[in-house]
Design an enzyme around this catalytic site. Structure first.
Site, PDB file in Angstrom:
ATOM      1  N   HIS A 245       0.855  -1.202   0.000  1.00 20.47           N
ATOM      2  CA  HIS A 245       0.000   0.000   0.000  1.00 20.47           C
ATOM      3  C   HIS A 245       0.880   1.238   0.000  1.00 20.47           C
ATOM      4  O   HIS A 245       2.081   1.154   0.266  1.00 20.47           O
ATOM      5  CB  HIS A 245      -0.897   0.027   1.252  1.00 20.47           C
ATOM      6  CG  HIS A 245      -0.121   0.219   2.519  1.00 20.47           C
ATOM      7  ND1 HIS A 245       0.621  -0.792   3.104  1.00 20.47           N
ATOM      8  CD2 HIS A 245       0.049   1.312   3.322  1.00 20.47           C
ATOM      9  CE1 HIS A 245       1.200  -0.335   4.200  1.00 20.47           C
ATOM     10  NE2 HIS A 245       0.881   0.941   4.357  1.00 20.47           N
TER      11      HIS A 245
ATOM     12  N   ASP B 295       0.936   5.169   1.851  1.00 24.54           N
ATOM     13  CA  ASP B 295       0.304   5.859   2.978  1.00 24.54           C
ATOM     14  C   ASP B 295      -0.414   7.100   2.446  1.00 24.54           C
ATOM     15  O   ASP B 295       0.149   7.841   1.631  1.00 24.54           O
ATOM     16  CB  ASP B 295       1.358   6.264   4.013  1.00 24.54           C
ATOM     17  CG  ASP B 295       1.985   5.044   4.687  1.00 24.54           C
ATOM     18  OD1 ASP B 295       1.377   3.963   4.644  1.00 24.54           O
ATOM     19  OD2 ASP B 295       3.089   5.180   5.248  1.00 24.54           O
TER      20      ASP B 295
ATOM     21  N   HIS C  96       4.845   0.074  -0.202  1.00 27.70           N
ATOM     22  CA  HIS C  96       5.636  -0.743   0.715  1.00 27.70           C
ATOM     23  C   HIS C  96       4.771  -1.841   1.306  1.00 27.70           C
ATOM     24  O   HIS C  96       3.531  -1.783   1.206  1.00 27.70           O
ATOM     25  CB  HIS C  96       6.284   0.136   1.794  1.00 27.70           C
ATOM     26  CG  HIS C  96       5.312   0.979   2.578  1.00 27.70           C
ATOM     27  ND1 HIS C  96       4.668   2.079   2.034  1.00 27.70           N
ATOM     28  CD2 HIS C  96       4.851   0.879   3.839  1.00 27.70           C
ATOM     29  CE1 HIS C  96       3.882   2.617   2.932  1.00 27.70           C
ATOM     30  NE2 HIS C  96       3.962   1.904   4.048  1.00 27.70           N
TER      31      HIS C  96
ATOM     32  N   ARG D 216       8.534  -8.764  14.922  1.00 30.30           N
ATOM     33  CA  ARG D 216       8.901  -7.424  14.460  1.00 30.30           C
ATOM     34  C   ARG D 216       7.983  -6.427  15.147  1.00 30.30           C
ATOM     35  O   ARG D 216       6.764  -6.652  15.247  1.00 30.30           O
ATOM     36  CB  ARG D 216       8.750  -7.312  12.935  1.00 30.30           C
ATOM     37  CG  ARG D 216       8.985  -5.904  12.413  1.00 30.30           C
ATOM     38  CD  ARG D 216       8.896  -5.837  10.903  1.00 30.30           C
ATOM     39  NE  ARG D 216       8.736  -4.464  10.456  1.00 30.30           N
ATOM     40  CZ  ARG D 216       9.720  -3.656  10.097  1.00 30.30           C
ATOM     41  NH1 ARG D 216      10.972  -4.085  10.136  1.00 30.30           N
ATOM     42  NH2 ARG D 216       9.485  -2.416   9.707  1.00 30.30           N
TER      43      ARG D 216
HETATM   44  C1  GA4 Z   1      -2.331   2.924   5.594  1.00 33.86           C
HETATM   45  C2  GA4 Z   1      -1.494   3.886   6.446  1.00 33.86           C
HETATM   46  C3  GA4 Z   1      -1.902   3.900   7.925  1.00 33.86           C
HETATM   47  O1  GA4 Z   1      -1.453   2.699   8.567  1.00 33.86           O
HETATM   48  C4  GA4 Z   1      -3.446   3.996   8.075  1.00 33.86           C
HETATM   49  C5  GA4 Z   1      -4.032   2.762   7.410  1.00 33.86           C
HETATM   50  C6  GA4 Z   1      -5.562   2.586   7.500  1.00 33.86           C
HETATM   51  C7  GA4 Z   1      -5.948   1.632   8.656  1.00 33.86           C
HETATM   52  O2  GA4 Z   1      -5.219   0.685   8.930  1.00 33.86           O
HETATM   53  O3  GA4 Z   1      -6.997   1.874   9.254  1.00 33.86           O
HETATM   54  C8  GA4 Z   1      -6.015   2.092   6.099  1.00 33.86           C
HETATM   55  C9  GA4 Z   1      -4.749   2.211   5.187  1.00 33.86           C
HETATM   56  C10 GA4 Z   1      -3.818   3.104   5.960  1.00 33.86           C
HETATM   57  C11 GA4 Z   1      -5.052   2.779   3.783  1.00 33.86           C
HETATM   58  C12 GA4 Z   1      -6.431   2.405   3.190  1.00 33.86           C
HETATM   59  C13 GA4 Z   1      -7.504   2.140   4.267  1.00 33.86           C
HETATM   60  C14 GA4 Z   1      -7.146   2.913   5.521  1.00 33.86           C
HETATM   61  C15 GA4 Z   1      -6.584   0.700   6.012  1.00 33.86           C
HETATM   62  C16 GA4 Z   1      -7.329   0.727   4.722  1.00 33.86           C
HETATM   63  C17 GA4 Z   1      -7.707  -0.338   4.051  1.00 33.86           C
HETATM   64  C18 GA4 Z   1      -3.836   4.214   9.524  1.00 33.86           C
HETATM   65  C19 GA4 Z   1      -3.978   5.044   7.151  1.00 33.86           C
HETATM   66  O4  GA4 Z   1      -4.180   6.212   7.413  1.00 33.86           O
HETATM   67  O5  GA4 Z   1      -4.216   4.492   5.918  1.00 33.86           O
END
Ligand code: GA4
Length: 329
Positions: free
Chosen positions: A204, A206, A261, A271
């Protein structure tokens, strides 16, 4: 408290182990005390959307203290941890990531950096441990300071003024930044699945401006290079790793790319990572910085608020290309 049943191992993504490139010599390393740091940061963001930071000024003691407290938390009996879940999105989560069916070999705590103390979800976490709460607080304050410095150097390197044009978004009291503690337990069953890797956190980008990650000395993090190969990032528990997020890709009109990443689980070692996601306030407009385009029409993306982008991100799956919906047609 709602306890959801856990997905079985066959529901996790197992990928064919291929020999990833090791980035030990290639990864850009930014020394924050180097007078050339600003130019190195810009180059690293253009080429990788990712870099390692040394001489960062964050006391190692803060990093170690938070790691100890996080290990204690993740070592609690499952029913105790579940009291802080399920994540909505904040709180304790296990195996399920986000609301749309993504799973990973992971358990985590997702926290809001503003209302850490008052949120309902944090009460079961910190209610009994003042030490954990203060370890989180002191760590976040120090990492935020470093993130501000990185963003100010970035503005200098991009030759844009004022130099707080990016850092002000994270400094704002209403900044929507968040913080995540991830624990990837070892998976001994993997050994039997010869030649397979287990996804801890699927690929994904960020959504935020930048993310600042620190981990223990267990590997697992991989980044996608421009040639579409995965590179393993050698762990370094004394340093930080910075990711360019989607919002920064838009603000630089695609000059900086948000880095794809993922994290692979290990057969033997746990980890632990801690990540600060620096985001703007919800009502902030995300658009290409005017100094980086001659005319507004040159901007590849239409203007949107961080709130709009976040809502759309939470409707997506992890691996989706979330910026597609915001590109000009
Ligand atoms: C990815 C980056 C951060 O960890 C996060 C994630 C969020 C979550 O885990 O709730 C998301 C993911 C992240 C991107 C798309 C959406 C939202 C899970 C998901 C499937 C906290 C964020 O802001 O986006």
């Amino acid at each position: 408290m709602v306890v959801l049943s856990q997905p079985a191992l066959e529901h996790f993504s197992l990928i064919k182990a291929c020999k990833p490139t090791s980035l030990s010599c290639g990864i850009p390393v930014i020394d924050l005390t180097d007078p050339e740091a600003k130019n190195h940061i810009v180059r690293a963001c253009e080429e990788y959307g990712f870099f390692k930071v040394v001489n960062h000024g964050v006391p190692l003691e803060f990093m170690a203290k938070l790691e100890t407290e996080a290990v204690k938390f993740f070592g609690l009996p499952q029913f105790e941890k579940d009291k802080a879940g399920p994540p909505d999105p904040f709180g304790y989560g296990s195996k399920r990531i986000g609301p749309n069916g993504d799973v990973g070999w992971i358990e985590y705590l997702l926290l809001n950096t503003n209302n850490r103390v008052t949120s309902n979800k944090t009460l079961p976490i910190f209610g009994h441990s003042q030490i954990f709460r203060s370890a989180v607080d002191e760590y976040i304050s120090a990492v935020k300071k470093m993130a501000f410095e990185v963003l100010e150097l970035m503005a200098d390197g991009l030759r844009i003024q004022p130099r707080n044009v990016l850092s002000r978004l994270l400094k704002d009291d209403k900044s929507d930044s968040c913080f995540r503690l991830n624990h990837y337990p070892p998976c001994p069953e993997l050994q039997a699945l010869n030649g397979r890797n287990l996804i801890g956190f699927g690929e994904h980008t960020d959504p935020q401006i930048i993310s600042v990650l620190r981990s223990n000395n267990t590997s697992g993090l991989q980044i996608l290079l421009r040639d579409e190969t995965w590179a393993t990032v050698p762990p370094d528990h004394t340093s930080f790793f910075v990711n360019v997020g989607d919002a920064l890709q838009v603000m630089t009109n695609g000059r900086f790319k948000s880095v794809k990443h993922r994290v692979l689980a290990d057969t033997k070692k746990s980890r632990l990572s801690m990540i600060y996601f620096g985001a703007p306030p919800l009502n902030e407009k995300i658009a290409t910085l005017p100094k980086l385009v001659e005319k507004e029409e040159e901007s590849l993306y239409r203007e949107f608020t961080w709130c709009e982008y976040k809502k759309s991100a939470y409707k997506s799956r992890l691996a989706d290309y979330r910026l597609g919906l915001f590109e000009k047609t």
